[in-house]
Design a protein around this motif. Structure first.
Motif, PDB file in Angstrom:
ATOM      1  N   LEU A  22       0.837  -1.198   0.000  1.00  0.00           N
ATOM      2  CA  LEU A  22       0.000   0.000   0.000  1.00  0.00           C
ATOM      3  C   LEU A  22       0.869   1.243   0.000  1.00  0.00           C
ATOM      4  O   LEU A  22       1.973   1.243   0.548  1.00  0.00           O
ATOM      5  CB  LEU A  22      -0.884   0.044   1.250  1.00  0.00           C
ATOM      6  CG  LEU A  22      -1.980  -0.990   1.366  1.00  0.00           C
ATOM      7  CD1 LEU A  22      -2.609  -0.908   2.756  1.00  0.00           C
ATOM      8  CD2 LEU A  22      -3.030  -0.779   0.299  1.00  0.00           C
ATOM      9  N   ILE A  23       0.345   2.303  -0.587  1.00  0.00           N
ATOM     10  CA  ILE A  23       0.959   3.612  -0.450  1.00  0.00           C
ATOM     11  C   ILE A  23       0.071   4.398   0.502  1.00  0.00           C
ATOM     12  O   ILE A  23      -1.154   4.403   0.372  1.00  0.00           O
ATOM     13  CB  ILE A  23       1.082   4.339  -1.798  1.00  0.00           C
ATOM     14  CG1 ILE A  23       1.997   3.554  -2.721  1.00  0.00           C
ATOM     15  CG2 ILE A  23       1.618   5.754  -1.589  1.00  0.00           C
ATOM     16  CD1 ILE A  23       2.195   4.175  -4.069  1.00  0.00           C
ATOM     17  N   VAL A  24       0.688   5.039   1.470  1.00  0.00           N
ATOM     18  CA  VAL A  24      -0.031   5.827   2.469  1.00  0.00           C
ATOM     19  C   VAL A  24       0.248   7.293   2.197  1.00  0.00           C
ATOM     20  O   VAL A  24       1.403   7.713   2.136  1.00  0.00           O
ATOM     21  CB  VAL A  24       0.442   5.469   3.898  1.00  0.00           C
ATOM     22  CG1 VAL A  24      -0.357   6.236   4.918  1.00  0.00           C
ATOM     23  CG2 VAL A  24       0.344   3.986   4.130  1.00  0.00           C
ATOM     24  N   PHE A  25      -0.806   8.074   2.028  1.00  0.00           N
ATOM     25  CA  PHE A  25      -0.691   9.507   1.795  1.00  0.00           C
ATOM     26  C   PHE A  25      -1.161  10.255   3.028  1.00  0.00           C
ATOM     27  O   PHE A  25      -2.137   9.856   3.659  1.00  0.00           O
ATOM     28  CB  PHE A  25      -1.574   9.942   0.612  1.00  0.00           C
ATOM     29  CG  PHE A  25      -1.134   9.398  -0.704  1.00  0.00           C
ATOM     30  CD1 PHE A  25      -0.206  10.077  -1.480  1.00  0.00           C
ATOM     31  CD2 PHE A  25      -1.641   8.202  -1.178  1.00  0.00           C
ATOM     32  CE1 PHE A  25       0.199   9.574  -2.699  1.00  0.00           C
ATOM     33  CE2 PHE A  25      -1.243   7.690  -2.393  1.00  0.00           C
ATOM     34  CZ  PHE A  25      -0.314   8.377  -3.155  1.00  0.00           C
ATOM     35  N   CYS A  26      -0.480  11.333   3.355  1.00  0.00           N
ATOM     36  CA  CYS A  26      -0.938  12.207   4.422  1.00  0.00           C
ATOM     37  C   CYS A  26      -2.300  12.759   4.024  1.00  0.00           C
ATOM     38  O   CYS A  26      -2.524  13.123   2.868  1.00  0.00           O
ATOM     39  CB  CYS A  26       0.054  13.363   4.625  1.00  0.00           C
ATOM     40  SG  CYS A  26      -0.481  14.549   5.888  1.00  0.00           S
ATOM     41  N   HIS A  33       2.920  14.334   1.750  1.00  0.00           N
ATOM     42  CA  HIS A  33       3.908  13.322   2.098  1.00  0.00           C
ATOM     43  C   HIS A  33       3.296  11.940   1.894  1.00  0.00           C
ATOM     44  O   HIS A  33       2.111  11.733   2.094  1.00  0.00           O
ATOM     45  CB  HIS A  33       4.334  13.500   3.557  1.00  0.00           C
ATOM     46  CG  HIS A  33       5.409  12.574   3.990  1.00  0.00           C
ATOM     47  ND1 HIS A  33       5.230  11.655   4.991  1.00  0.00           N
ATOM     48  CD2 HIS A  33       6.688  12.415   3.555  1.00  0.00           C
ATOM     49  CE1 HIS A  33       6.355  10.980   5.165  1.00  0.00           C
ATOM     50  NE2 HIS A  33       7.250  11.419   4.305  1.00  0.00           N
ATOM     51  N   ASN A  34       4.091  10.988   1.460  1.00  0.00           N
ATOM     52  CA  ASN A  34       3.600   9.629   1.279  1.00  0.00           C
ATOM     53  C   ASN A  34       4.701   8.631   1.577  1.00  0.00           C
ATOM     54  O   ASN A  34       5.881   8.972   1.597  1.00  0.00           O
ATOM     55  CB  ASN A  34       3.046   9.435  -0.136  1.00  0.00           C
ATOM     56  CG  ASN A  34       4.100   9.634  -1.201  1.00  0.00           C
ATOM     57  OD1 ASN A  34       4.953   8.785  -1.406  1.00  0.00           O
ATOM     58  ND2 ASN A  34       4.058  10.776  -1.878  1.00  0.00           N
ATOM     59  N   VAL A  59       0.078   8.699  11.661  1.00  0.00           N
ATOM     60  CA  VAL A  59       0.514  10.078  11.871  1.00  0.00           C
ATOM     61  C   VAL A  59       1.623  10.369  10.862  1.00  0.00           C
ATOM     62  O   VAL A  59       2.585   9.609  10.742  1.00  0.00           O
ATOM     63  CB  VAL A  59       1.033  10.293  13.311  1.00  0.00           C
ATOM     64  CG1 VAL A  59       1.551  11.702  13.490  1.00  0.00           C
ATOM     65  CG2 VAL A  59      -0.059   9.979  14.321  1.00  0.00           C
ATOM     66  N   CYS A  60       1.498  11.477  10.147  1.00  0.00           N
ATOM     67  CA  CYS A  60       2.481  11.858   9.129  1.00  0.00           C
ATOM     68  C   CYS A  60       3.806  12.223   9.797  1.00  0.00           C
ATOM     69  O   CYS A  60       3.845  13.014  10.738  1.00  0.00           O
ATOM     70  CB  CYS A  60       1.950  13.034   8.316  1.00  0.00           C
ATOM     71  SG  CYS A  60       3.095  13.575   7.030  1.00  0.00           S
ATOM     72  N   LYS A  61       4.891  11.644   9.299  1.00  0.00           N
ATOM     73  CA  LYS A  61       6.218  11.939   9.845  1.00  0.00           C
ATOM     74  C   LYS A  61       6.728  13.299   9.381  1.00  0.00           C
ATOM     75  O   LYS A  61       7.638  13.857   9.988  1.00  0.00           O
ATOM     76  CB  LYS A  61       7.209  10.859   9.436  1.00  0.00           C
ATOM     77  CG  LYS A  61       6.989   9.556  10.157  1.00  0.00           C
ATOM     78  CD  LYS A  61       8.059   8.556   9.803  1.00  0.00           C
ATOM     79  CE  LYS A  61       7.874   7.276  10.587  1.00  0.00           C
ATOM     80  NZ  LYS A  61       8.931   6.302  10.283  1.00  0.00           N
ATOM     81  N   ALA A  68      -4.675   9.324   7.370  1.00  0.00           N
ATOM     82  CA  ALA A  68      -3.995   8.869   6.171  1.00  0.00           C
ATOM     83  C   ALA A  68      -5.014   8.442   5.128  1.00  0.00           C
ATOM     84  O   ALA A  68      -6.182   8.221   5.436  1.00  0.00           O
ATOM     85  CB  ALA A  68      -3.088   7.690   6.502  1.00  0.00           C
ATOM     86  N   ILE A  69      -4.546   8.335   3.922  1.00  0.00           N
ATOM     87  CA  ILE A  69      -5.342   7.805   2.820  1.00  0.00           C
ATOM     88  C   ILE A  69      -4.525   6.669   2.215  1.00  0.00           C
ATOM     89  O   ILE A  69      -3.370   6.864   1.839  1.00  0.00           O
ATOM     90  CB  ILE A  69      -5.635   8.879   1.764  1.00  0.00           C
ATOM     91  CG1 ILE A  69      -6.407  10.038   2.390  1.00  0.00           C
ATOM     92  CG2 ILE A  69      -6.407   8.283   0.593  1.00  0.00           C
ATOM     93  CD1 ILE A  69      -6.502  11.264   1.507  1.00  0.00           C
ATOM     94  N   PHE A  70      -5.114   5.492   2.140  1.00  0.00           N
ATOM     95  CA  PHE A  70      -4.430   4.332   1.583  1.00  0.00           C
ATOM     96  C   PHE A  70      -4.796   4.153   0.120  1.00  0.00           C
ATOM     97  O   PHE A  70      -5.954   4.319  -0.262  1.00  0.00           O
ATOM     98  CB  PHE A  70      -4.835   3.043   2.314  1.00  0.00           C
ATOM     99  CG  PHE A  70      -4.357   2.975   3.722  1.00  0.00           C
ATOM    100  CD1 PHE A  70      -3.015   2.875   4.013  1.00  0.00           C
ATOM    101  CD2 PHE A  70      -5.253   2.990   4.774  1.00  0.00           C
ATOM    102  CE1 PHE A  70      -2.561   2.789   5.322  1.00  0.00           C
ATOM    103  CE2 PHE A  70      -4.824   2.901   6.080  1.00  0.00           C
ATOM    104  CZ  PHE A  70      -3.468   2.804   6.351  1.00  0.00           C
TER     105      PHE A  70
END
Length: 83
Positions: A22-26, A33-34, A59-61, A68-70
């Motif tokens: 999966l790609i995780v987007f802020c 950020h992803n 939580v976005c680093k 997040a959005i997967f």
């Protein structure tokens, strides 16, 4: 800003498509950020867990905001995020 998905996918449905990364987007559109979650990480989750249940826990680093959005990790998605 809370973005709602048009459909809600559980981990079992994701696996049934053969997609395991999966790609995780802020969730904050100003951050963008992803990061990538590999199958080793995603496989820890039970089949009946919905992705929407997990999204609030991330939580976005980069910016520190929660949410997040997967998205499935397809070749087209990877090219769009420059990986």
């Amino acid at each position: 800003m809370n973005v709602q998905c048009a459909f809600d996918v559980c981990v079992a449905e994701l696996r049934a498509t053969g997609m395991r990364d999966l790609i995780v987007f802020c969730q904050d559109c100003r951050c963008s950020h992803n990061g990538k979650l590999t199958a080793d990480y995603v496989d820890r989750w039970p089949d009946d867990v919905r992705l929407s249940e997990l999204e609030p826990w991330f939580v976005c680093k980069a910016c520190g905001k929660r949410g997040a959005i997967f998205r499935g990790c397809r070749e087209e998605t990877m090219m769009a995020v420059g990986r």
